[in-house]
Design a protein around this motif. Structure first.
Motif, PDB file in Angstrom:
ATOM      1  N   LEU A  75       0.830  -1.211   0.000  1.00 36.96           N
ATOM      2  CA  LEU A  75       0.000   0.000   0.000  1.00 36.96           C
ATOM      3  C   LEU A  75       0.855   1.248   0.000  1.00 36.96           C
ATOM      4  CD1 LEU A  75      -2.833  -0.865   2.572  1.00 36.96           C
ATOM      5  CD2 LEU A  75      -2.843  -1.186   0.088  1.00 36.96           C
ATOM      6  N   GLU A  76       0.396   2.254  -0.698  1.00 34.83           N
ATOM      7  CA  GLU A  76       1.034   3.564  -0.665  1.00 34.83           C
ATOM      8  C   GLU A  76       0.743   4.229   0.685  1.00 34.83           C
ATOM      9  OE1 GLU A  76       2.999   4.867  -3.015  1.00 34.83           O
ATOM     10  OE2 GLU A  76       2.767   2.978  -4.117  1.00 34.83           O
ATOM     11  N   PRO A  77       1.627   5.124   1.140  1.00 29.30           N
ATOM     12  CA  PRO A  77       1.388   5.815   2.416  1.00 29.30           C
ATOM     13  C   PRO A  77       0.009   6.472   2.485  1.00 29.30           C
ATOM     14  CG  PRO A  77       3.616   6.259   1.669  1.00 29.30           C
ATOM     15  CD  PRO A  77       2.943   5.494   0.567  1.00 29.30           C
ATOM     16  N   LYS A  78      -0.447   7.051   1.363  1.00 26.06           N
ATOM     17  CA  LYS A  78      -1.753   7.704   1.341  1.00 26.06           C
ATOM     18  C   LYS A  78      -2.870   6.684   1.558  1.00 26.06           C
ATOM     19  CE  LYS A  78      -4.595  10.875  -1.384  1.00 26.06           C
ATOM     20  NZ  LYS A  78      -4.679  11.694  -2.618  1.00 26.06           N
ATOM     21  N   GLU A  79      -2.703   5.488   1.019  1.00 25.80           N
ATOM     22  CA  GLU A  79      -3.715   4.443   1.181  1.00 25.80           C
ATOM     23  C   GLU A  79      -3.724   3.900   2.605  1.00 25.80           C
ATOM     24  OE1 GLU A  79      -3.546   2.718  -3.420  1.00 25.80           O
ATOM     25  OE2 GLU A  79      -2.163   1.964  -1.878  1.00 25.80           O
ATOM     26  N   PHE A  80      -2.531   3.735   3.170  1.00 23.80           N
ATOM     27  CA  PHE A  80      -2.464   3.205   4.530  1.00 23.80           C
ATOM     28  C   PHE A  80      -2.907   4.250   5.559  1.00 23.80           C
ATOM     29  CE2 PHE A  80      -0.229   1.983   8.483  1.00 23.80           C
ATOM     30  CZ  PHE A  80      -0.806   0.727   8.652  1.00 23.80           C
ATOM     31  N   SER A  85       9.123   3.005   8.546  1.00 26.03           N
ATOM     32  CA  SER A  85      10.282   3.877   8.394  1.00 26.03           C
ATOM     33  C   SER A  85       9.848   5.330   8.572  1.00 26.03           C
ATOM     34  CB  SER A  85      10.900   3.695   7.006  1.00 26.03           C
ATOM     35  OG  SER A  85      10.002   4.151   6.004  1.00 26.03           O
ATOM     36  N   ASP A  86      10.794   6.199   8.875  1.00 23.87           N
ATOM     37  CA  ASP A  86      10.465   7.623   9.052  1.00 23.87           C
ATOM     38  C   ASP A  86       9.868   8.209   7.782  1.00 23.87           C
ATOM     39  OD1 ASP A  86      11.354   7.549  11.624  1.00 23.87           O
ATOM     40  OD2 ASP A  86      13.277   8.543  11.244  1.00 23.87           O
ATOM     41  N   GLU A  87      10.400   7.797   6.635  1.00 21.90           N
ATOM     42  CA  GLU A  87       9.922   8.333   5.355  1.00 21.90           C
ATOM     43  C   GLU A  87       8.475   7.927   5.103  1.00 21.90           C
ATOM     44  OE1 GLU A  87      11.001   8.218   0.562  1.00 21.90           O
ATOM     45  OE2 GLU A  87      12.140   7.002   1.998  1.00 21.90           O
ATOM     46  N   TYR A  88       8.179   6.635   5.335  1.00 20.07           N
ATOM     47  CA  TYR A  88       6.817   6.137   5.087  1.00 20.07           C
ATOM     48  C   TYR A  88       5.833   6.782   6.058  1.00 20.07           C
ATOM     49  CZ  TYR A  88       3.160   2.726   3.891  1.00 20.07           C
ATOM     50  OH  TYR A  88       2.000   2.132   3.464  1.00 20.07           O
ATOM     51  N   SER A  89       6.203   6.817   7.342  1.00 12.79           N
ATOM     52  CA  SER A  89       5.282   7.352   8.351  1.00 12.79           C
ATOM     53  C   SER A  89       5.016   8.833   8.146  1.00 12.79           C
ATOM     54  CB  SER A  89       5.822   7.100   9.763  1.00 12.79           C
ATOM     55  OG  SER A  89       7.070   7.728   9.951  1.00 12.79           O
ATOM     56  N   SER A  90       6.034   9.595   7.740  1.00 14.84           N
ATOM     57  CA  SER A  90       5.837  11.028   7.528  1.00 14.84           C
ATOM     58  C   SER A  90       4.925  11.274   6.323  1.00 14.84           C
ATOM     59  CB  SER A  90       7.179  11.740   7.330  1.00 14.84           C
ATOM     60  OG  SER A  90       7.876  11.226   6.220  1.00 14.84           O
ATOM     61  N   MET A 135       2.672   9.175   5.257  1.00 14.05           N
ATOM     62  CA  MET A 135       1.342   8.726   5.698  1.00 14.05           C
ATOM     63  C   MET A 135       0.650   9.817   6.508  1.00 14.05           C
ATOM     64  SD  MET A 135       0.473   5.682   8.389  1.00 14.05           S
ATOM     65  CE  MET A 135       1.209   6.675   9.721  1.00 14.05           C
ATOM     66  N   LEU A 136       1.348  10.399   7.471  1.00 10.90           N
ATOM     67  CA  LEU A 136       0.766  11.432   8.325  1.00 10.90           C
ATOM     68  C   LEU A 136       0.448  12.698   7.534  1.00 10.90           C
ATOM     69  CD1 LEU A 136       3.031  10.881  11.446  1.00 10.90           C
ATOM     70  CD2 LEU A 136       0.581  10.421  11.310  1.00 10.90           C
ATOM     71  N   ASN A 137       1.232  12.973   6.509  1.00 12.61           N
ATOM     72  CA  ASN A 137       0.945  14.129   5.646  1.00 12.61           C
ATOM     73  C   ASN A 137      -0.385  13.971   4.915  1.00 12.61           C
ATOM     74  OD1 ASN A 137       3.213  15.755   6.127  1.00 12.61           O
ATOM     75  ND2 ASN A 137       4.466  14.614   4.669  1.00 12.61           N
ATOM     76  N   ASN A 138      -0.766  12.724   4.675  1.00 14.70           N
ATOM     77  CA  ASN A 138      -2.003  12.450   3.932  1.00 14.70           C
ATOM     78  C   ASN A 138      -3.206  12.199   4.835  1.00 14.70           C
ATOM     79  OD1 ASN A 138      -1.537  12.198   0.849  1.00 14.70           O
ATOM     80  ND2 ASN A 138       0.262  11.200   1.733  1.00 14.70           N
ATOM     81  N   MET A 139      -2.996  12.243   6.143  1.00 12.82           N
ATOM     82  CA  MET A 139      -4.113  12.092   7.076  1.00 12.82           C
ATOM     83  C   MET A 139      -4.764  13.437   7.316  1.00 12.82           C
ATOM     84  SD  MET A 139      -2.488   9.397   9.831  1.00 12.82           S
ATOM     85  CE  MET A 139      -3.569   9.972  11.143  1.00 12.82           C
ATOM     86  N   PHE A 140      -6.045  13.424   7.700  1.00 16.09           N
ATOM     87  CA  PHE A 140      -6.698  14.660   8.083  1.00 16.09           C
ATOM     88  C   PHE A 140      -6.029  15.207   9.335  1.00 16.09           C
ATOM     89  CE2 PHE A 140     -10.404  12.652   5.817  1.00 16.09           C
ATOM     90  CZ  PHE A 140     -10.365  13.529   4.738  1.00 16.09           C
ATOM     91  N   THR A 141      -5.948  16.518   9.397  1.00 17.56           N
ATOM     92  CA  THR A 141      -5.209  17.173  10.476  1.00 17.56           C
ATOM     93  C   THR A 141      -5.658  16.721  11.857  1.00 17.56           C
ATOM     94  OG1 THR A 141      -5.002  19.130   9.067  1.00 17.56           O
ATOM     95  CG2 THR A 141      -4.498  19.407  11.399  1.00 17.56           C
TER      96      THR A 141
END
Length: 453
Positions: free
Chosen positions: A59-64, A84-89, A91-97
């Motif tokens: 899954l892409e970070p946005k999907e997860f 990983s830091d890259e994946y988690s960051s 992912m969090l960028n694509n979550m609602f605030t």
């Protein structure tokens, strides 16, 4: 996207896990991503570490991000440690605030700062602004993902904007109308945009009398506002009416759940110790003070019994009915307590009606007590053959239940008047108070009729 029913859940789960085990990315994505996020979560939390790591790869970070947002905090912690830091960051960028904020509020500050440092600067700054609000206020649960329009825009322009930006907005049903300086002027619903003429200006179709809330409003009051006006979202504004963000109905549901958990903790004297992942030591540390306090309060009950030692020695059979009398008084008091605390929470209790409520609870307790008095008197007469013992026990339970109902109602009201949380007038407190009163009533009546026993 669809939601699984019971029959298909097991079959889909097997197919998805099979695709994971066989490292079949295409089959996994096709089956997994068409499910409702809630079902995605249900399957994800059953996976072992190896299975979760393959999900991260497939899954892409946005999907997860959708899955992560719906996980319980205990599972979110596991994921963050594995990512990983890259994946988690990403992912969090694509979550609602608000979802990102909700997670960051629950981890330690050092870890939260590390995560924010790895996120997009603009997103991190917005999140930090929300984190700076007091935890109990509206500002701490608002989100920035919403759609705005200017009053001179047409209905068609706004609909096109919703099509472009809708996937990144938490809610598309409301479009908030602002001026060039960001001050809130009104709101227009999606329904209004659709049924209006495409060339109609937003200023002509918007609702100008909009319900809004200040950033420092208590979260519990936010829930009441959303419930009262039946809103899907409510805008958060400054004193000058500058739009800061919005709070959506799903956030309000989280607030209600949190308040309910908090009230339950206070009601049962286990405040801050209701989490299932809390260690035994932490739970004991938080719960012990209440138990110790109630233990010493129970000594007063022992003192009351001691004061009537002679009566008890003369008529030993009186001891047999003490537990029944104390339990009945505590139960009735707790029922009245629930009525009182709920009324205060909903704002349905009016001081002007206080005496009417007291009379009602007293009458309720009296009627329940009368029924219990008749039943227990008959039973004592049958099994003990002592009519006066039945009178003493029956009269005691009648008076006890009448008074217990009033105490259960008024104790939370007194605490509320003294600016204490009425929920701390919990079952154990009411039960202890009513135990003392029940015994005093019982032995006073028994002493009065001693010569007839």
């Amino acid at each position: 996207m669809f939601r699984l029913d019971k029959e298909n859940r097991e079959r889909y789960t097997k197919n998805i896990i099979k695709a994971l085990n066989e490292n079949d990315k295409e089959e996994f994505r096709e089956s997994y991503l068409e499910l409702h996020p809630s079902d995605q979560v249900d399957i994800f939390i059953t996976l072992d570490k190896e299975g979760r790591e393959r999900v991260y790869m497939f899954l892409e970070p946005k999907e997860f991000a959708v899955i992560f947002s719906n996980l319980y905090f205990i599972h979110q912690q596991v994921c963050i440690e594995e990512l990983s830091d890259e994946y988690s960051s990403k992912m969090l960028n694509n979550m609602f605030t608000d979802d990102t904020v909700n997670f960051l509020k629950r981890i330690n500050q050092e870890e939260a700062k590390h995560i924010l440092d790895n996120m997009e600067k603009e997103k991190a700054e917005k999140i930090q602004m929300i984190l700076d609000y007091d935890l109990e206020t509206a500002g701490s649960v608002m989100t920035y993902e919403y759609i705005t329009a200017f009053p001179e825009e047409t209905a068609e322009n706004v609909l096109n904007k919703i099509r472009r930006e809708g996937s990144d907005a938490e809610i598309v049903y409301y479009t908030y109308v602002i001026d060039r300086k960001g001050y809130l002027m009104g709101v227009v619903t999606l329904k209004k945009l659709i049924i209006s003429d495409p060339n109609d200006a937003v200023r002509d179709i918007m609702h100008k009398h909009i319900v809004s809330i200040p950033a420092d409003m208590g979260q519990e009051d936010v829930g009441k506002i959303v419930q009262k006006y039946d809103l899907l979202a409510v805008p958060v504004v400054t004193e000058q009416n500058h739009l800061l963000g919005i709070i959506t109905v799903d956030d309000v549901m989280d607030i209600i759940e949190l308040q309910t958990t908090k009230s339950f903790g206070e009601f049962s004297t286990v405040k801050d110790a209701t989490e299932t992942d809390t260690s035994a030591f932490t739970a004991a540390k938080k719960r012990a003070p209440w138990i110790v306090f109630l233990m010493f309060a129970g000594l007063i009950t022992s003192g009351v019994i001691g004061q009537f030692e002679e009566t008890l020695e003369s008529v030993v059979v009186l001891a047999a009915f003490m537990p029944m009398l104390m339990d009945s008084g505590g139960n009735v008091g707790t029922q009245s307590l629930a009525v009182s605390v709920r009324g205060l929470a909903l704002g349905t209790i009016d001081v002007k009606d206080l005496w009417r409520m007291i009379r009602k609870e007293f009458s309720t307790g009296f009627l329940i007590g009368f029924i219990c008095m008749v039943l227990i008197s008959i039973l004592i007469l049958i099994f003990y053959g002592n009519i006066m013992l039945g009178v003493v026990v029956g009269l005691s339970i009648l008076v006890t239940l009448s008074i217990s109902a009033v105490i259960g109602l008024t104790f939370p009201l007194i605490l509320n008047k003294l600016k204490f949380d009425p929920a701390i007038a919990s079952g154990p407190f009411i039960t202890t108070i009513n135990d003392i009163i029940a015994l005093m009533i019982y032995f006073s009546i028994a002493t009065t009729f001693m010569n007839y026993l």
